[in-house]
Design an enzyme around this catalytic site. Structure first.
Site, PDB file in Angstrom:
ATOM      1  N   HIS A  44       0.874  -1.178   0.000  1.00 18.89           N
ATOM      2  CA  HIS A  44       0.000   0.000   0.000  1.00 18.89           C
ATOM      3  C   HIS A  44       0.904   1.218   0.000  1.00 18.89           C
ATOM      4  CE1 HIS A  44      -2.861   3.044   1.566  1.00 18.89           C
ATOM      5  NE2 HIS A  44      -3.790   2.270   1.068  1.00 18.89           N
ATOM      6  N   GLU A  97      -7.474  -4.790   0.325  1.00 18.16           N
ATOM      7  CA  GLU A  97      -8.133  -5.593  -0.712  1.00 18.16           C
ATOM      8  C   GLU A  97      -8.128  -7.085  -0.398  1.00 18.16           C
ATOM      9  OE1 GLU A  97      -6.332  -4.918  -4.489  1.00 18.16           O
ATOM     10  OE2 GLU A  97      -7.005  -2.860  -4.575  1.00 18.16           O
TER      11      GLU A  97
END
Lengths: 376, 376
Positions: free
Chosen positions: B255, B313
């Site tokens: 991320h 996710e």
């Protein structure tokens, strides 16, 4: 707000672009390598859009096929027309209708090719605006005519009548002049949207939403009301004095970037002058010019530290009104032009991309613990 | 690109906010003053949206009326339904349909009050997504049920069946967990749009467009495909080794902001574990957890300088799939939640506003002179 918060991102460089250069100190605007004064009065809207998309002006053959390609992409489907009718029936502003119409621009023709999508979005904006307007006036929409150029076809769809050459030339000058202008809020919005690797329809839709705001899309409608009132009263000097002494603002002056006269004001002033000469309304335009002179002088005396110079809205109002665009569509007509810049910026961003993700300073509480609703 | 171009605006502070705080080094997320771990599993979506809009959790009476108010704003008109049907018929993705639906959110109920507009936009997103999905499946849309909460009603509109409590709880945890996350690209887009004094519908529409891009809205669909493939093959270790040795990326890890495990991954992992326990698919979830452990270890060895940790996710995919959201709607379901953050940020921006207008470095030519088309 804390000093290290760059709320307006003023002076923060967020992109490289070869599309336009705004020099606020010198009052210069370059579009696709050309000073805006070289383009307005010479170029058609299609030529300038080709310039933005391809980096050079088209040859005669290229221009023919680009015009034909744009003209072939103008139609909107029944579902979108019905949404625009509903927006018109409910009295929503043109920019709301335009947001709805552009958001649906890939209905009926999604190709997945962003260059083609750009052409589709550019082509469809006048149709959306004119369709909304016809419904709002209680009239049936007018189908676009492929043999008409972009500017002429827009006027034709608004009125159902073949526009005069004088009107087409006036609108063309406007569309060419405001097509791109650095990283204004709507253009930066479009680039931020596609920086996630989203698409040109999403970028342009977002830009319409940003242009809707009066701090960006402006208020050329009220500028026109002011100019008409002054013309009726026949005395710009008194109006200027009364407004400034009353502590109010004169509309059509001042710009966040320009420290001198907005170069677009000069270009649009000339276009408007040509339009009004021999139009039967030449007196109105004389009032406009007289008012500008009186106002600029008074503003310089009123605020000597930072004279407020004529901005682009000032001459937009009489020019668009003259060629037959109703004031309710002034901001939407800005979009008819600017969508060329938005889509070109989207393609430029996608070609050398980095996702935009700034940071914020948190000013709220921390460490709260949960309380069930029955104990609150 | 030149070094002084802040293309991604990384580390540039553009706003103050009291809505959420992302600490990427510590792996902490605060929403409305609460660590996200305090909210997920406790709060309903309506409570967290109230928290964002009002700065505190609602009392029981306030929550009742806020729920009723949102529920009363869920309906969409026939014109918008027909646009969504056309989008579905043409096979356009859910995010395109959502952009069209949100762009038209003020049809049938424009009040001019931006706080009410925020409620309308939040209320209408699930209806737009579910209506599109029903058409895409060749089914009639299901009308919203005002007696159902936000999460339950969304599942009901997707399937036409009363969802299980287990599924509602799982979706609720997801919606609460991802509702706001600092100045990500879509949230920053929404704030930039309203910084022109535009409106919440325009801000949220723009944000949908930004979330559509895979660099932001992500790819939970492919994550699910990967997890299901691994479960079928029954051997996470081999998959991880083959993927990394082949020079490919493991989806669901890494991320831009977090240097440690995304705190939302932990929260969603727990929600998914609770959902799958006794669901008849507990084995699938065991594979997911085993895969995470193997992958994180392998990634740390593979890139010791910057271990790639589990991102949001990774657990979004099994959780949403488990509760009955089809993979084609994963990003749109992200929007069902995040619209709460978008609208709250719009209102916060409008309350203390400065128009966003950065600058660009011009890299194109200058001083070109006009050549008529016949001479090119």
């Amino acid at each position: 707000m804390s000093d290290d918060v760059r709320a307006g991102l003023e002076g923060v460089t967020v992109a490289e672009t070869s599309l336009s250069r705004v020099d606020g100190e010198a009052g210069e605007l370059v579009v696709g390598g050309y000073p805006v004064e070289e383009l307005a009065g010479n170029a058609t809207y299609e030529e300038v859009v080709f310039l933005l998309l391809e980096g050079r002006l088209p040859t005669a053959d290229e221009l023919d096929s680009f015009r034909a390609d744009l003209a072939a992409r103008r139609e909107i489907g029944e579902e979108v027309r019905n949404v625009l009718r509903r927006a018109a029936d409910e009295g929503l502003p043109a920019m709301d209708a335009l947001r709805m119409g552009v958001a649906a621009a890939n209905l009926g023709g999604e190709t997945g090719d962003e260059r083609e999508t750009a052409s589709r979005v550019i082509a469809v904006v006048p149709t959306v605006v004119a369709t909304y307007w016809r419904y709002r006036e209680g009239l049936a929409p007018v189908d676009p005519r492929p043999e008409l150029g972009h500017a002429a076809n827009y006027l034709f769809m608004l009125t159902g009548e073949q526009p005069t050459e004088r009107a087409v030339r006036g609108l063309e000058s406007y569309l060419v002049t405001v097509v791109d202008h650095g990283l204004n809020a709507s253009t930066f919005t479009a680039r931020t949207v596609v920086s996630t690797e989203s698409d040109v329809v999403s970028g342009a839709t977002a830009a319409v939403g940003a242009l809707k705001g009066p701090l960006h899309g402006g208020a050329p409608g009220p500028v026109l009301d002011m100019l008409r009132e002054i013309h009726e009263r026949g005395d710009p000097g008194t109006y200027v004095r009364e407004t400034l002494e009353g502590g109010e603002r004169l509309m059509g002056f001042g710009h966040r970037v320009y420290r001198v006269r907005d170069p677009r004001a000069a270009v649009l002033s000339e276009a408007a002058e040509q339009f009004y000469a021999g139009s039967g309304q030449a007196e109105f335009f004389e009032t406009v010019e007289r008012f500008e002179r009186v106002a600029v002088k008074a503003l310089a005396e009123h605020k000597p530290d930072r004279p407020l110079e004529t901005n682009v809205e000032f001459y937009t109002a009489p020019l668009l009104w003259g060629v037959g665009v109703p004031p309710e569509l002034f901001t939407a007509t800005f979009a008819v032009s600017r969508v060329g810049g938005w889509t070109a910026h989207c393609l430029e961003q996608l070609a050398d991309n980095r996702i935009v993700r700034p940071v914020a300073t948190y000013t709220g509480p921390t460490g709260r613990t949960w309380t069930p609703v029955e104990e609150r």
